[in-house]
Design a protein around this motif. Structure first.
Motif, mmCIF file in Angstrom:
data_model
loop_
_atom_site.group_PDB
_atom_site.id
_atom_site.type_symbol
_atom_site.label_atom_id
_atom_site.label_comp_id
_atom_site.label_asym_id
_atom_site.label_seq_id
_atom_site.Cartn_x
_atom_site.Cartn_y
_atom_site.Cartn_z
ATOM 1 N N GLN A 22 54.355 48.594 69.009
ATOM 2 C CA GLN A 22 53.232 49.504 68.846
ATOM 3 C C GLN A 22 51.728 48.756 68.818
ATOM 4 O O GLN A 22 51.645 48.075 68.061
ATOM 5 C CB GLN A 22 53.104 50.781 68.236
ATOM 6 C CG GLN A 22 54.571 51.399 68.305
ATOM 7 C CD GLN A 22 54.645 52.558 67.288
ATOM 8 O OE1 GLN A 22 53.983 52.536 66.334
ATOM 9 N NE2 GLN A 22 55.630 53.337 67.496
ATOM 10 N N ILE A 23 50.763 49.156 69.848
ATOM 11 C CA ILE A 23 49.634 48.581 69.899
ATOM 12 C C ILE A 23 48.633 49.919 70.167
ATOM 13 O O ILE A 23 48.663 50.619 70.954
ATOM 14 C CB ILE A 23 49.306 47.731 71.271
ATOM 15 C CG1 ILE A 23 50.372 46.614 71.315
ATOM 16 C CG2 ILE A 23 47.938 47.268 71.077
ATOM 17 C CD1 ILE A 23 50.461 45.788 72.662
ATOM 18 N N PHE A 25 44.690 51.090 70.309
ATOM 19 C CA PHE A 25 43.487 50.799 70.873
ATOM 20 C C PHE A 25 42.442 51.691 70.086
ATOM 21 O O PHE A 25 42.356 52.865 70.262
ATOM 22 C CB PHE A 25 43.426 50.772 72.365
ATOM 23 C CG PHE A 25 43.889 49.831 73.217
ATOM 24 C CD1 PHE A 25 43.017 48.685 73.446
ATOM 25 C CD2 PHE A 25 45.223 49.520 73.386
ATOM 26 C CE1 PHE A 25 43.202 47.628 74.205
ATOM 27 C CE2 PHE A 25 45.531 48.427 73.849
ATOM 28 C CZ PHE A 25 44.779 47.676 74.436
ATOM 29 N N CYS A 46 46.384 51.428 82.190
ATOM 30 C CA CYS A 46 47.564 50.465 81.457
ATOM 31 C C CYS A 46 46.281 49.231 81.227
ATOM 32 O O CYS A 46 45.639 48.604 81.905
ATOM 33 C CB CYS A 46 48.349 50.183 82.672
ATOM 34 S SG CYS A 46 49.466 51.484 83.087
ATOM 35 N N ASN A 48 47.141 45.493 79.495
ATOM 36 C CA ASN A 48 47.961 44.331 78.735
ATOM 37 C C ASN A 48 49.147 44.348 78.876
ATOM 38 O O ASN A 48 50.186 43.662 78.401
ATOM 39 C CB ASN A 48 47.634 43.951 77.233
ATOM 40 C CG ASN A 48 46.241 43.687 77.120
ATOM 41 O OD1 ASN A 48 45.377 43.057 77.906
ATOM 42 N ND2 ASN A 48 45.551 44.042 75.780
ATOM 43 N N CYS A 51 52.876 48.949 83.006
ATOM 44 C CA CYS A 51 53.337 50.444 82.318
ATOM 45 C C CYS A 51 54.484 50.865 83.306
ATOM 46 O O CYS A 51 54.585 50.720 84.511
ATOM 47 C CB CYS A 51 52.179 51.459 82.664
ATOM 48 S SG CYS A 51 50.726 50.781 81.537
ATOM 49 N N THR A 124 57.589 48.480 74.485
ATOM 50 C CA THR A 124 56.327 48.149 73.786
ATOM 51 C C THR A 124 55.336 49.219 74.227
ATOM 52 O O THR A 124 55.363 50.086 75.402
ATOM 53 C CB THR A 124 55.693 46.850 74.608
ATOM 54 O OG1 THR A 124 56.423 45.699 74.242
ATOM 55 C CG2 THR A 124 54.150 46.720 74.003
ATOM 56 N N GLU A 125 54.689 49.930 73.295
ATOM 57 C CA GLU A 125 54.067 51.148 73.526
ATOM 58 C C GLU A 125 52.447 50.805 73.253
ATOM 59 O O GLU A 125 51.890 49.967 72.120
ATOM 60 C CB GLU A 125 54.313 52.178 72.478
ATOM 61 C CG GLU A 125 55.982 52.497 72.654
ATOM 62 C CD GLU A 125 56.100 53.694 71.994
ATOM 63 O OE1 GLU A 125 55.622 53.876 70.665
ATOM 64 O OE2 GLU A 125 57.476 54.008 72.106
ATOM 65 N N VAL A 126 51.521 51.188 73.891
ATOM 66 C CA VAL A 126 50.015 51.098 73.761
ATOM 67 C C VAL A 126 49.533 52.568 73.477
ATOM 68 O O VAL A 126 49.757 53.343 74.460
ATOM 69 C CB VAL A 126 49.488 50.682 75.051
ATOM 70 C CG1 VAL A 126 47.738 50.283 74.830
ATOM 71 C CG2 VAL A 126 49.949 49.133 75.461
ATOM 72 N N LYS A 128 46.341 55.089 73.015
ATOM 73 C CA LYS A 128 45.060 55.032 73.470
ATOM 74 C C LYS A 128 44.222 56.399 72.578
ATOM 75 O O LYS A 128 45.128 57.351 72.511
ATOM 76 C CB LYS A 128 44.919 54.976 74.952
ATOM 77 C CG LYS A 128 45.763 54.085 75.677
ATOM 78 C CD LYS A 128 44.981 54.023 76.877
ATOM 79 C CE LYS A 128 43.999 53.254 76.828
ATOM 80 N NZ LYS A 128 43.284 52.745 78.436
#
Length: 212
Positions: A22-23, A25, A46, A48, A51, A124-126, A128
């Protein structure tokens, strides 16, 4: 006051999956002030990752609650959460790098923080930060713009002594030129006068000067 740590803790606890990277931001929160019964659009871009799916959430910081609104993938396949008005909340893909949440006929009950979680095929999860929606609220007046300062006129940096010398030299030069010109005119007139005298007169004039 919006308790962001509490909101993210609730959101993380509700969606934590073992084995998923997980990322998070930490972006600046955008505040929107839509008018009542008007549509509003929230975009999730999206970053990096490539998506594949987006998950939409609405959080209520004052109540300590997080609501799952739904999900949408690249093929525009949509699934809604419980108690979500599917006639007003629309999810779809925008271009190749973002997803969009559209809310039709916004009401005061739609107040909250709308956030998204992007996911690719590798799990992989971003995460926001999201957008704070405040329907029917008058936006604050922006601060007045500062007037630009007038341009500064350039100031001569020449030393004063140099300027005084230039002035003095010009004052001395022109009188000196006048004197020289006057002397030259007097000599010219004298030579011309003697050249016009008869020889006898000139002889007498020379003889008198010798006797003296």
């Amino acid at each position: 006051m919006i308790l962001w740590p509490m909101v993210w803790a609730l959101l993380t606890a509700s969606l934590w999956r073992a084995g998923a990277s997980q990322i998070l931001f930490q972006e600046t929160v955008t505040v929107l002030y839509p008018k009542i019964m008007r549509p509003e659009t929230i975009e999730c871009e999206c970053v990096n990752i490539s998506c594949d799916t987006v998950y939409w959430f609405r959080s209520f910081p004052d109540q300590g609650k997080v609501q799952f609104l739904g999900r949408c993938n690249n093929a525009d396949r949509v699934n809604y959460g419980n108690d979500v008005d599917i006639t007003r909340f629309k999810f779809n893909k925008k271009g190749s790098s973002s997803f969009v949440l559209r809310i039709l006929n916004v009401t005061e009950q739609d107040t909250g923080i709308y956030s998204c979680v992007l996911k690719d095929k590798r799990n992989t999860e971003v995460w926001k930060t999201g957008v704070l929606l405040r329907p029917g609220v008058t936006p604050p007046t922006p601060p007045p713009k500062k007037k630009p300062k007038p341009p500064v006129k350039p100031v001569c940096s020449c030393p004063k002594k140099t300027q005084s010398r230039d002035g003095c030299s010009s004052l001395v030069l022109w009188p000196l030129v006048g004197v020289i010109a006057g002397l030259a005119l007097a000599v010219t007139c004298t030579v011309y006068y003697f050249s016009r005298l008869p020889k006898k007169c000139r002889h007498r004039f020379v003889k008198k000067r010798q006797m003296l």
